[in-house]
Design an enzyme around this catalytic site. Structure first.
Site, PDB file in Angstrom:
ATOM      1  N   GLU A  98       0.825  -1.057   0.010  1.00 25.87           N
ATOM      2  CA  GLU A  98      -0.094   0.098  -0.008  1.00 25.87           C
ATOM      3  C   GLU A  98       0.786   1.245  -0.102  1.00 25.87           C
ATOM      4  O   GLU A  98       2.058   1.418   0.860  1.00 25.87           O
ATOM      5  CB  GLU A  98      -0.799  -0.063   1.331  1.00 25.87           C
TER       6      GLU A  98
ATOM      7  N   GLU B 299      -9.099   1.586  -4.118  1.00 26.12           N
ATOM      8  CA  GLU B 299     -10.110   1.397  -3.156  1.00 26.12           C
ATOM      9  C   GLU B 299     -10.753   2.584  -2.782  1.00 26.12           C
ATOM     10  O   GLU B 299     -10.175   3.697  -2.511  1.00 26.12           O
ATOM     11  CB  GLU B 299      -9.481   0.863  -2.065  1.00 26.12           C
TER      12      GLU B 299
END
Length: 267
Positions: A112, A179
């Site tokens: 991430e 996301e």
């Protein structure tokens, strides 16, 4: 067997592909029977398997264990596995922990962040480890964001996501996960790069769609996110079986009926 080449071909052809999280052998076998294209061993296991309130407590040992479980029962899907919280803060850590996940059966490791990951992404690519970079709402940074909030709502923030996506792809990222962003931002990011983009709450225009398995089976407690659809209880799932729910998800992604307008953020 689905490979990165398969997904790149799908992107060029405009063919959507499916992805679900998975943590054990039995569900991996059912996903194979349902023809799910890609499987993510997500650090979401911290919440849905271990009972934590975030992904932060998950360890590399946890990820290796669950990746091994899935890999032993999968001959169809491309396997992605998360590098958990604080397991890639240095280049050495990223290399060591990526090796462990790949040796456990992952085909791609997911991490991430944004452009700050370029050196790690580039180094891993050089040593034969494909990466998937997770942009937008990144759960490992939930304490920085102050909660699970929509990302990229302003033009400046949307452009930052696009710039980060381009940077990590140029560095060698093989895939992206995006996301919880407005649908138009999901479309712009997907069109800005030539690698497959998997969306979760990122609209209908990403190349693939991913859901947490427990969410799409309707067995999670508490608030249900807007982008979640319960495929186990869906009226089209006449057998009400888990495997049929997986197959219905795959079909809905391919035909474009999921995500529906109700599942998208149209800010």
């Amino acid at each position: 067997m689905t490979t990165l080449s398969t997904l790149r071909k799908y992107k060029k052809e405009g063919k959507k592909f499916s992805c679900l999280t998975c943590y054990d052998a039995m569900f991996a076998r059912m996903m194979e029977n349902a023809k799910i294209d890609t499987i993510l061993i997500g650090d979401s296991l911290g919440m849905v398997v271990q009972g934590h309130d975030s992904t932060i407590p998950v360890t590399v040992d946890d990820m290796v264990y669950h990746t091994s479980n899935v890999a032993r029962s999968n001959d169809h899907a491309l396997i992605l596995a998360d590098l958990p919280f604080m397991s890639y803060t240095t280049l050495e850590d990223a290399i060591v922990n990526s090796r462990r996940l790949m040796q456990a059966g992952a085909h791609v490791v997911k991490l991430e962040g944004g452009a700050e990951l370029c050196e790690i992404v580039s180094t891993l690519a050089k040593v034969g480890t494909p990466t998937c970079v997770h942009l937008g709402l990144t759960p490992q940074s939930v304490n920085v964001f102050g909660g699970y909030t929509i990302q990229g709502k302003t033009e400046d923030k949307a452009q930052k996501l696009i710039d980060d996506a381009k940077a990590v792809v140029e560095a060698g990222a093989a895939m992206l996960v995006l996301e919880v962003v407005p649908s138009d931002v999901g479309k712009r990011v997907t069109e800005a790069v030539d690698v497959p983009v998997i969306g979760i709450g990122a609209g209908a225009d990403t190349d693939g769609q991913v859901l947490v398995m427990h969410d799409m089976l309707g067995v999670t407690h508490g608030r249900v996110a807007r982008f979640v659809h319960d495929f186990l209880s869906d009226e089209r799932n006449q057998s009400r079986s888990v495997e049929a729910a997986f197959a219905l998800f795959h079909q809905a992604v391919q035909e474009g009926s999921y995500p529906s307008v109700e599942n998208q953020f149209l800010i």
